[in-house]
Structure formats: C-alpha cells, structure tokens
Design a protein around this motif. Structure first.
Motif, short mmCIF file in Angstrom:
data_model
loop_
_atom_site.label_atom_id
_atom_site.label_comp_id
_atom_site.label_asym_id
_atom_site.label_seq_id
_atom_site.Cartn_x
_atom_site.Cartn_y
_atom_site.Cartn_z
N LEU A 1 0.94 -1.11 -0.09
CA LEU A 1 0.06 0.00 0.19
C LEU A 1 0.86 1.09 0.09
CD1 LEU A 1 -2.80 -0.99 2.55
CD2 LEU A 1 -3.04 -0.77 -0.03
N THR A 2 1.83 1.17 0.65
CA THR A 2 2.75 2.43 0.86
C THR A 2 3.42 2.65 -0.56
OG1 THR A 2 3.23 1.69 3.07
CG2 THR A 2 4.58 3.52 2.16
N SER A 3 3.82 1.63 -1.25
CA SER A 3 4.42 1.82 -2.45
C SER A 3 3.30 2.60 -3.37
CB SER A 3 4.86 0.54 -3.06
OG SER A 3 3.50 -0.31 -3.64
N LEU A 4 2.33 2.47 -3.30
CA LEU A 4 1.25 3.11 -3.99
C LEU A 4 0.92 4.50 -3.64
CD1 LEU A 4 -1.26 0.16 -4.78
CD2 LEU A 4 0.16 1.56 -6.62
N GLY A 5 1.57 4.89 -2.40
CA GLY A 5 1.06 6.28 -2.12
C GLY A 5 0.18 6.17 -0.75
N PHE A 6 -0.34 5.26 -0.58
CA PHE A 6 -1.32 5.13 0.77
C PHE A 6 -0.62 5.50 2.07
CE2 PHE A 6 -3.44 3.01 -2.69
CZ PHE A 6 -4.65 2.99 -2.52
N ASP A 7 -1.19 5.86 2.87
CA ASP A 7 -0.72 6.28 4.20
C ASP A 7 -1.31 5.08 5.11
OD1 ASP A 7 0.62 7.95 6.16
OD2 ASP A 7 -1.58 8.29 6.82
N CYS A 8 -0.23 4.55 5.99
CA CYS A 8 -0.88 3.38 6.78
C CYS A 8 -0.35 3.93 8.21
CB CYS A 8 -0.06 2.13 6.27
SG CYS A 8 -0.46 1.54 4.63
N LYS A 9 -1.61 3.78 9.00
CA LYS A 9 -1.19 4.07 10.44
C LYS A 9 -1.55 2.69 11.25
CE LYS A 9 -1.44 8.97 10.77
NZ LYS A 9 -1.94 9.39 9.59
N MET A 10 -0.70 2.34 12.30
CA MET A 10 -0.98 1.28 13.09
C MET A 10 -2.44 1.43 13.75
SD MET A 10 0.66 -0.80 12.56
CE MET A 10 2.06 -1.22 11.34
N GLY A 11 -3.15 0.02 13.69
CA GLY A 11 -4.39 0.24 14.27
C GLY A 11 -4.35 -0.30 15.74
#
Lengths: 346, 803
Positions: free
Chosen positions: B433-443
């Motif tokens: 997801l990050t490689s596509l520019g998505f921002d991931c925050k831990m849940g």
C-alpha cells in the motif's frame, strides 16, 4: 459275416470321403443305407442266422449302420458348409455404391459448446439456472453497482425496450450480460449458492465479423461462508484445463468490473501463435476468455445478503468465442445465419 | 491512452525492457493493448551536422552538402531546399531502411549516381523515417542533438497503448502510470518541480468566480497569465502530443493538453479579455439557452448540464467543450486558465447528449479527484510562462464547495485472508500500500492498519478496494489455486432445462438441424406470416433504439425466422430440409416484463430422404410433420389429441391444433401457399410449434411398468368402406373401445374403383390379446363381429368384400 460287415463299412466310408456333390450323397445313401442296400439285406437276413451268431452279427450290423448314418450326417454338414462358403465366395456387390443416407440432425455449435461448459461446471457442483432476457435496468445495471451515467455502461451499449413508466423513465432493456440473473438468484435462494447462468445477451452493436447484436454468455456465481479468491482461481483453472486442455497456459490478472472487487480477467495462451503474438491475439500472445472477481459487498447487500457473513465470486464468459477459437471460424455472424453449409460442419 | 516510454522515463527510472514493463502493468490491471516501436527500423542512421553546402555542378535544384558524423564526413547529393550549414540532420548510410517517398514502402538505401555525382548515403526527411508525411524538406534536429550517435537512440521511442479501466482515471496520465510503475518496480518517482514568479496584482482583483451549482462543480480553480504570445509549440511538445494522438493547435492549447496527459486533470484556457464583467459563474443553463462551441456548432443546452458563464452568457460547456467566443486566438494576450472538478454523471450525460466525447470528458466522467486541480494548474501556468512569455497574476482562484474529508479505512490481516485465501503479513500489506502512496497507520491491534488513500485516488472506498491494491501489487500469481471445499449446495434443477435437453436430442434424432436465430425481427417480416394484411394483435414488443429497421421488434414467434432460414437455404440446397429452433418468444404484458415462454418450432420441406440410387424419396407431407409431433409427445409421455384449428399462417384445410388436457399447446400444418410465396418458397412447407413451457406440467412424472404379455396375440385385418367424411379417429375410437383390442394400425386408405364415389376404404390391422388367457379364434370372431356391428351402426361402415 462280421468281416463282410467290416469291409462294407470301410468301403462305404472311403467312398464318402471322395463325395463332393449333394446328388452323389443321395446315391451313396441309397447304395449303403437304402432299402436295397447290402446292409439292409444283412439286417433282414439276421433271422436266418444261428442264435449265437445272430447276436454278434446283429450288434455289429447296427453299429455299422449307426457309423454310416453318422458319417452321412457329418458329410452332409461339411457339404452344406462348403456350399455356403462357395456361394458366399461367389456373391459380389459393388461396395463402392453409396449407402442409404439417413437424415442427420445436429445441435448448433453454440448449443454443443454450452452443453460442454455446463457439464464441466455441473461436475464441480454448479447448478444451471436461467433468467429473463428482457430485464429491468435494476437487475442489469443498478444493483450491480452500475448507476445511470456510469462509464461502464458505455462498454455495454444497450438496446432499450420502448416502454416508459408514468414518471417517464425507460427501465426495460435487453440484458447486456447474464450477470443480470445474479441478484434475482440471491433474492430468491438462500446461500450456499453455486450456479452457472447461460443465455442470450444483447448489445447495441453493428454486425461485423467479430460482433453480433445478440450472442451467448455464461455467468457463474458462488456465495457461501468462506469463499475465497483462491477458490475462484481454482474453479476457473479447472474449467480451463478441461475445456482447453492440460497444456494450455492460463493467465489470471487484475481487471475491473463494477460488481466485483478484487476483479480479475482470465486469458489463455493464443492457440494460433502459441504465445508468440499474432493477429488473432492482437500480438499479445493471450486471448481473453472471461472476467471474474469477488462479489462486491454492495452487490451482496443489494441481493439481500450480509457481506459480513458471506463472500462470493462471480465470473462471466462469452460463449461464441469458444467455438470460434476451437474451430477457427472467421466470422461470428455465421452462428446466426442458419446457413446449412456452415451448421453441417459441426 | 497512449504514453511514450521516454516521457514515462522522465518521472521514473525504469530498468525493465518496455515489453516486460508492459506485462507488469497488464498483470496489475492496466492492460497494455499494444507497444508501438518508433525507430525500430532506424539502423545505420546517425546524427550529423552540415558543415558545407556546395552546388551540384550539373543541376540547379540539387546541392552537395557535406555532413560531419564526428569521426568521418560524407558528401551526398540532396534535393531539399532547406540545407543550412550548422544544422543537425539524420544521415542514412547505404544499407539503411527508409520509407520510399513515392511508394510509401520500406526499401534499402543503395549508392546512386545522381546527375554524374555518386551519392553514398543521404540526409533524411521526416517521411523517410516514418515520423510524418513531410518529404519536401530534410528533417532538422534540435541543436543539442549529439553528433555521431544513432538517431534511434535520440528520437526512437516505444509508445504504450493502455486500456485504462473506468475506475482508474488517475491512470489516464503519465504521472499516474509512473506511480504504478514505481509501486510495481520499487523505483522512486521524480515528478516535475514546479515554481515560477508571480506578478502583481493578485488574481482575485481581476476576476471573481461563483459556483451556483455546487452539486455539479465541487471545485473551481483558475490562474491568470498576461502578456502571452500565441505561437506554434516547440517541436518536442508537438511531437509528444502527436505520439499521444493529439493534434497540435498552438502553444497555449497544447500546454493544456500536455498537462492533462501529464497529470490527468483537464484544463481549459479562456481568452481573458472575452470574458465580460470579470466574473465567472458556474451554473446550470437557463431554459432554452444555446451557445456556439469551439467547433462552430450551435448547441442547445438542457437543465442537467453545466455551463461556465461570463457576464454575457455561457463561455463554455463545463468539462465538455469551450465556446467559440472565448477561444484562444493569435490575438489573445491574456489567458484565464481553468482547472476545475465536475460531477462525473453530469459530464457523462452532457457528453452523450451532445455527442461530444473528448479526452477531458473521459477523465471527468470517471471521477477524478478535486485535489488534482491545483498541481495541474501550477504546472500549466509554469509552462505557459516558459513557452509563451507570460506573467502570472499572484495566487489562484480556488472555490471549493465540495471539500470532503475522507475517513481512513481499517484493514486487517484476517480480512485479507478471508477474501483472498492466502496469508499476507501486515508487513507485506503495508509495503504494497505504501508503494502506491497510501498512508498506513497502525491500528488498535498488531494485525490491523488504518489506511488513507492518496489524494489522486478516487476508487478507494472500503476494505475490499484496499485488498485489491495489495494483491495486484504483490501479484495475482501469488494467489493460490484451491478447489471449492464447502458442502455442495442443495440442487433444485429447473425442470424446463431437462425438458429442453430431451427435446433437442429427440429432434436431432429425427434428423432435424438446430438453428439459432436473432430474437429481433421487423414488422415487415412478421407481416409475411399473414395471407391477408391486418395489424398484428397483440403488437410485438418494440425497441426504443433499434440498431436497424430489420431488428426493431422482439419476436412473438419462431416461425418467422425459420421460414426465412428455409428460404435462404433453398438458394443452395435442393434436398430435404428439416430445421428446428428451441428458444424464447417475447409476449408483451402490461406494465411488466414480457412473458418469455420456451417454444419449439420445426419446419420440413422437400424429400423425406436424400436422393438415392435406390429410388426417388417421397416428399414430406402433413403426416410427416404430424408424425414428428406424435413421436415427440409420445417420447415425452404426453397424451395429446390433434384437433381442427384456424391458424391463418397455415393452410386452412391442412392444420391441426395440438391439444393437451383441453388446452392448445401448439399447432402442426402446411404453410399457407400465400405465406410461402411471401417468403419466396415455391414448395409445400410443413411446420410445427409447441409451447414447451406450457407443455412442461404434462411431461413430469413417469409411466408405470406394463408386464410383457404372457399369452399369444391374434391378428386380424379388416377393410372397411365408409363415407369419405368419416375420420380415422372416429373409427379408431370405436375399435379401441373393445377390451380385447390391444393395438390398432391403419395400413391402407383408398378411394376410387371399385370403392363407390363418395366413399373410402380404410384397412386396419387389429391385434387382440388378453392379459389373462390364450384367446381362441372363436372368441376373437365374436369380438370382431361386435366391432363391425358397432361400426356399421354408428358410422354406417360396411366390410369391404373382394370382387
């Protein structure tokens, strides 16, 4: 006397061996077994013999008679068989004259293909169902996440029925895909679902060698708890293996259809160029066979099912394409031409 | 969409060969339909510089340029008028493959003596390289072109022809595809750096924008550039647009198109001075409002559309086409540059209603993000300043009534596994997801993540959308292949399917060829079924938008198409023809979908068997068709009687209705001669039709086993003389009414001498049999006398005597 009988027997049997015509048989029978034959004469004269001799000669004479009769039967049998063989040898017909033609009926190549596809899926537990060809916009588009003015409608140019509601809407159409039956099934049948839906579909498209305004599709729908994309892949690979053969390479890639997510497309290696690239496969080496994917949660909801509980997959495939690929048919319009010169080839 | 590989390489380092990259993109959802290699045939063609141009001694129109290739120099003969010392040109060695200017075919360059001077090699025109149709002048390369290197390295390219799916308008751009490539290959992006000087005064003192229809226009941004010079675009820009299939207009329009291709955001340039009142209103058209678009056509607008209006009426149809009035012309000096966001459905509707599909339309109707406007606007403003000498007013117009915050989406490892059937770790998921520019925050837990989509993505709404992103980046090839393992669902096969199968197999057993015909037909064809013209009752279902006049109505019967099929086949078939179709007919119902019963229709004509040396075959007749119907119904276990009926398409004296349980489910008969003539058929045709949907209830179930008779039968033949009007059925019913009669076969029907006029002879073979005992001749004689007595009493039948 006994010796005389013995000589008689061996003479008669010897003569019998050289016989090869039914007429000779008859004269042989008269000569040795007839009323005026020597054997008959001996048997008649038994009474004149002394008692002890009579017994021996009588027994011997009857044995000889039985042996001769037996020999006669065998010879007759042998002669009959010889005759049958000889006459069979003589009888000749012109086997190159044509046989008496029976009228042959054939199923249309698309019907044949549909039967084949359905039986493959039936063996995996799929049930065949059908639905209406004239359909509401709701089932064909809206409930499949294709609202009005959605660009996906442009890829399925639609033939609309001349019917307007009181509010001026035109909601009746000729279904553009058999996916239109998915929601109907979800509405009427509780999961688990495992169905294939064959049938005619319609598009607003001019006829040419690769397009007809009507063609066949078969859709599949599986809904249950725990259905995964791996199951989708497995089901489609199994179909491809059985329909196209063990060695045909298959490609499974990401694609988009509004009613599935994730979406996929399956292609098979081009049969003409073997994957090198040619005109048939548009120089890609692959021929697209079907679109597929995991049933979109909204579509499950539209069908009255809870996407928290159920997952499902769906696929849809053009049927006409398959006999075209298999038989090398160069014009898809031939399917609907009713031309016997075409139909008789299948 | 077409994207040149070299353009893509400006934004991302690509180590894969184009074909491999194409495959990666295709697998991940953006299908590469084709790869067009430009310069694939440019071997032995290198960049050179003209260092001298001397006249040809024997021809005024020819000259002798000397071309420096760095390590060597060549003097060739050339007829082009544009040879200038210092220009960089494409020099072809002998052996190069060039397009012949006259035949348009690729041919190999050979040394040639032209007017006495040997020319080995040549300076190429654009046409000879296949770049354009220009064959009058030689192609002049930019001054920075390096001498001595192959032209293919400098000008060659590979054009990706992409089939972008409707959910990914962000991929209708070079930057969008570069982002995909970055995610798929792990390479990092380097997007254009945009900065420029702004001049005073600020834009909002020079123009104001008001959005009257915020539902149709979530955001409207604009910049103002003054002092521009309208010229042709530089060569590189023209060529790039051309490679993408867009014609060059002028520098301003070209820049708007270029940035649309680059960022995916359509832009529109107005001539600022033509917008009256320094005010723009984004509104629905007023009733009956019309405007003249760029193409000179007057467009009538409707209330579901959207216009950009100045002080004196509409200046553009929003997102679809600009107005002729405010078009950028050579006299234009100030540009109002629009980057807006419009409602996708409204744009789709407008584009279709006005038949104006366009690149801009295609992007808007797929739902691009409003956040795209500002980056694209800045980029285009920068290019206009660079390429058209303008000065930008300070700031932007930015009216943004449709601003929405997007909630992050919760994604868990478990959810991914449930849907895909494969275990991806949280780490793998986050990486993809990050490689596509998505921002991931831990849940909240270690197996969950809160994901926000990047601003350019309009297709991410729920967890399944993220799951697709994860699996397409990790690769669909990494999804395992499993067979369905759930318990088999309960099977409830629809009985009509089994009936259809049975029927088609019976029909092919009788020698019928199946056909499938179009469900659509015309009134003209349907009228051919009527010997006397009259309106069709009920009227068949009509299409609102038929493709052609001959496919305007849904068929109410199958016979119309089968007769047409027979007629068409008769042009090349002279033997017997037996066709059938099993399909739906469409019978209108008020305010509902039509009834779609499954109908079987068969037709027969010509000899019953193929012509044979063993004798001429009898032509089929009414009784052949009836035999098919009777045999089929008997195979299906249906008891039917055939009764007189009146089907106007059929011969009035040779037709029967197929009656099952007091209802007519079909018909069999000879085609009415007038109908046959209408279909251009010159022979008797027999036809049968059975409504299988209606027949279905009578076919289900099964017959009970009958014991094989243990006692011998006695057979008697009787020949009766009856009035010609007495039917076989009446005789048969009487004979069958006697209990010992087990079978009756009619074996002869005769009229003529010695049977008196008005009479006919019917000969029957009657089989008598008892399930309980061996019959005696006497017992049979007795029954036979009773039969004859009843036949005589009821029908006036007499026994025919030999004389």
């Amino acid at each position: 006397m006994l010796q005389q009988l013995e000589q008689l027997k061996s003479k008669a049997l010897q003569e019998l061996t050289s016989i090869n015509h039914p007429e000779q048989m008859e004269s042989w029978r008269v000569r040795y077994l007839g009323k005026k034959s020597e054997l008959t004469r001996i048997l008649r004269s038994l009474a004149t013999l002394p008692v002890d001799e009579r017994k021996a000669v009588g027994a011997q004479a009857n044995r000889v008679k039985a042996d001769l009769a037996d020999g006669l039967r065998q010879k007759e049998q042998a002669l009959r068989e010889m005759q049958l063989a000889a006459s069979a040898q003589e009888e000749r017909i012109d086997i190159t004259l044509p046989g008496h033609p029976f009228p042959i009926g054939r199923l249309h190549p698309i019907t044949q293909t549909l039967h084949e596809i359905c039986s493959i899926f039936a063996s995996m537990g799929f049930q065949v169902v059908e639905g209406p060809e004239v359909e509401w916009d709701h089932y064909n588009f809206e409930a499949l996440n294709i609202p009005k003015e959605h660009p996906a409608r442009d890829t399925m140019a639609t033939l609309w029925v001349d019917f307007k509601t009181d509010s001026g809407q035109r909601p009746m159409l000729l279904r553009t895909h058999t996916t239109s039956v998915d929601i109907r099934i979800m509405e009427t049948t509780p999961p688990p679902l495992r169905v294939v839906i064959p049938g005619k579909v319609y598009r607003y498209e001019a006829s040419d060698a690769t397009h007809t305004p009507m063609f066949y599709q078969i859709d599949g729908l599986v809904v249950d708890e725990g259905i995964t994309m791996a199951d989708l892949k497995g089901t489609l690979y199994e179909f491809a293996r059985r329909f196209f053969g063990e060695d045909r390479k298959v490609r499974f890639r990401c694609d988009y259809f509004p009613f599935v997510e994730p979406g996929a497309e399956m292609a098979i290696e081009c049969s003409v160029c073997g994957g090198k690239g040619c005109r048939l496969c548009n120089y890609t080496g692959w021929i697209e066979i079907l679109g597929a994917g995991m049933t979109h949660p909204q579509v499950l909801r539209n069908g009255g099912l809870d996407p928290q509980v159920y997952t499902g997959f769906a696929f849809g495939m053009g049927v006409d394409r398959l006999p075209i690929l298999r038989y090398g048919i160069d014009d898809t319009r031939l399917f609907y031409s009713s031309d016997l010169r075409f139909l008789r080839q299948f | 969409m077409k994207i040149p590989f070299k353009w893509l390489q400006q934004y991302i380092d690509i180590t894969l060969p184009p074909a491999d990259l194409a495959n990666r993109l295709t697998m991940a959802g953006t299908e590469v339909k084709g790869l067009e290699v430009i310069g694939g045939s440019w071997e032995n063609i290198v960049i050179g510089r003209i260092i001298a141009v001397n006249p040809h001694p024997n021809a005024d129109r020819l000259s002798l340029p000397t071309i420096d290739l760095g390590t060597e120099q060549h003097t060739v003969v050339c007829g082009a008028p544009n040879l200038m010392v210092g220009d960089k040109v494409a020099f072809a060695y002998v052996g190069a493959q060039l397009i012949d200017g006259y035949t348009d075919k690729l041919s190999t360059l050979k040394p040639a003596k032209i007017r006495g001077i040997l020319s080995s090699g040549m300076a190429c025109s654009e046409k000879e390289l296949g770049i354009s149709d220009n064959h009058e002048t030689i192609m002049v390369l930019p001054p920075e072109a390096p001498i001595g290197i192959p032209v293919a390295d400098y000008l060659g390219d590979t054009i990706f022809d992409l089939d972008v799916t409707p959910n990914r308008p962000d991929c209708l751009s070079v930057v969008g595809i570069a982002r995909e490539v970055a995610a798929l290959t792990g390479q990092s992006l380097h997007l254009p750096q945009v900065s420029y000087e702004e001049a005073v005064p600020p834009i909002d003192q020079q123009i104001s924008v008001e959005i009257d229809a915020p539902d149709l226009c979530p955001r409207y941004c604009a910049s103002l550039i003054t002092g521009v010079k309208i010229t042709d675009s530089p060569k590189w820009l023209q060529q790039r647009l051309l490679a993408c299939g867009i014609r060059s207009i002028n520098n301003i329009v070209d820049i708007t198109n270029y940035v649309m291709l680059e960022y995916g955001q359509p832009l529109h340039a107005f001539d600022y001075r033509r917008i009256r009142g320094n005010k723009i209103i984004v509104r629905r058209p007023t009733p009956g409002e019309a405007m003249v678009t760029l193409d000179g056509v007057t467009r009538i607008l409707s209330e579901n559309m959207l216009v950009i209006a100045g002080g004196e009426g509409a200046v553009a149809i929003a997102g679809v086409m600009g107005g002729a009035d405010s078009e950028v012309t050579p006299e234009t000096t100030s540009i109002l540059l629009e980057a807006a966001n419009f409602n996708p459905a409204s744009i789709h509707y407008t584009g279709r209603q006005l038949s104006l599909p366009s690149e801009a339309c295609m992007r808007f109707e797929r739902g691009i993000r409003p956040e795209l406007t500002i980056p694209a606007l800045k980029r285009a403003t920068q290019l206009i300043i660079q390429l058209a000498d303008g000065k930008a007013a300070r700031g932007f117009i930015d009216v943004y009534p449709g601003k929405l915050d997007r909630e992050p989406i919760l994604l868990s490892v478990g959810k991914v596994k449930t849907l895909l059937g494969v275990d991806f770790s949280l780490d793998q998921i986050v990486t993809a997801l990050t490689s596509l520019g998505f921002d991931c925050k831990m849940g909240d837990s270690a197996s969950e993540v809160l994901v926000s989509a990047p601003y350019w993505r309009s297709d991410i709404h729920q967890a399944v959308d993220l799951i697709e992103e994860v699996v397409r980046i990790i690769g669909y090839d990494n999804i395992p292949v499993t067979m369905l393992s759930q318990p088999l669902p309960r099977q409830n096969p629809e009985p009509i399917l089994a009936l259809k199968q049975k029927v088609v197999h019976s029909l092919i057993g009788y020698g019928f060829q199946e056909v499938i015909t179009y469900s659509l037909t015309s009134l003209e064809m349907l009228s051919k079924l009527l010997p006397e013209p009259h309106p069709l009752e009920p009227a068949p279902l009509r299409l609102a938008n038929p493709m052609t006049a001959d496919q305007e109505y849904l068929r109410p019967n199958l016979r119309v198409n089968l007769l047409a099929a027979l007629s068409a086949n008769r042009r090349h078939e002279d033997g017997g023809i037996r066709l059938f179709e099993l399909g739906k007919v469409y019978l209108p119902r008020p305010d509902d979908l039509p009834d779609e019963p499954e109908v079987l229709c068969g037709i027969l004509s010509g000899p019953g068997f193929e012509k044979s040396w063993q004798g001429e075959a009898e032509p089929v007749d009414f009784y052949t068709a009836k035999g098919v119907v009777e045999t089929l119904l008997s195979q299906l276990g249906v008891e039917a009687s055939l009764e007189h009926c009146q089907d106007e398409t059929l011969h009035p004296g040779k037709q029967a209705s197929i009656v099952v349980a007091d209802g007519s489910l079909g018909v069999v008969g000879e085609l009415h001669p007038k109908v046959a003539r209408a279909f251009e058929i010159s022979e008797p045709v027999y036809l049968f039709e059975i409504n299988l949907t209606a027949l279905l209830p009578y076919t289900v179930g099964h017959r009970m086993f009958q014991p094989i008779p243990r006692f011998p039968a006695i057979v008697r033949d009787i020949a009766l003389v009856v009035d010609a009007g007495i039917t076989h059925q009446k005789v048969l019913n009487i004979i069958n009414s006697f209990p010992l009669v087990s079978q009756v076969t009619l074996f002869d029907v005769y009229t003529g001498e010695p049977v008196p006029p008005g009479k006919k002879s019917l000969a029957y073979r009657i089989t008598f049999q008892s399930p309980a005992r061996t019959l005696t001749d006497k017992a049979v004689d007795n029954v036979q006398q009773q039969i004859l007595a009843k036949l005589s009493h009821d029908l006036g039948a007499t026994l025919r005597t030999q004389n």
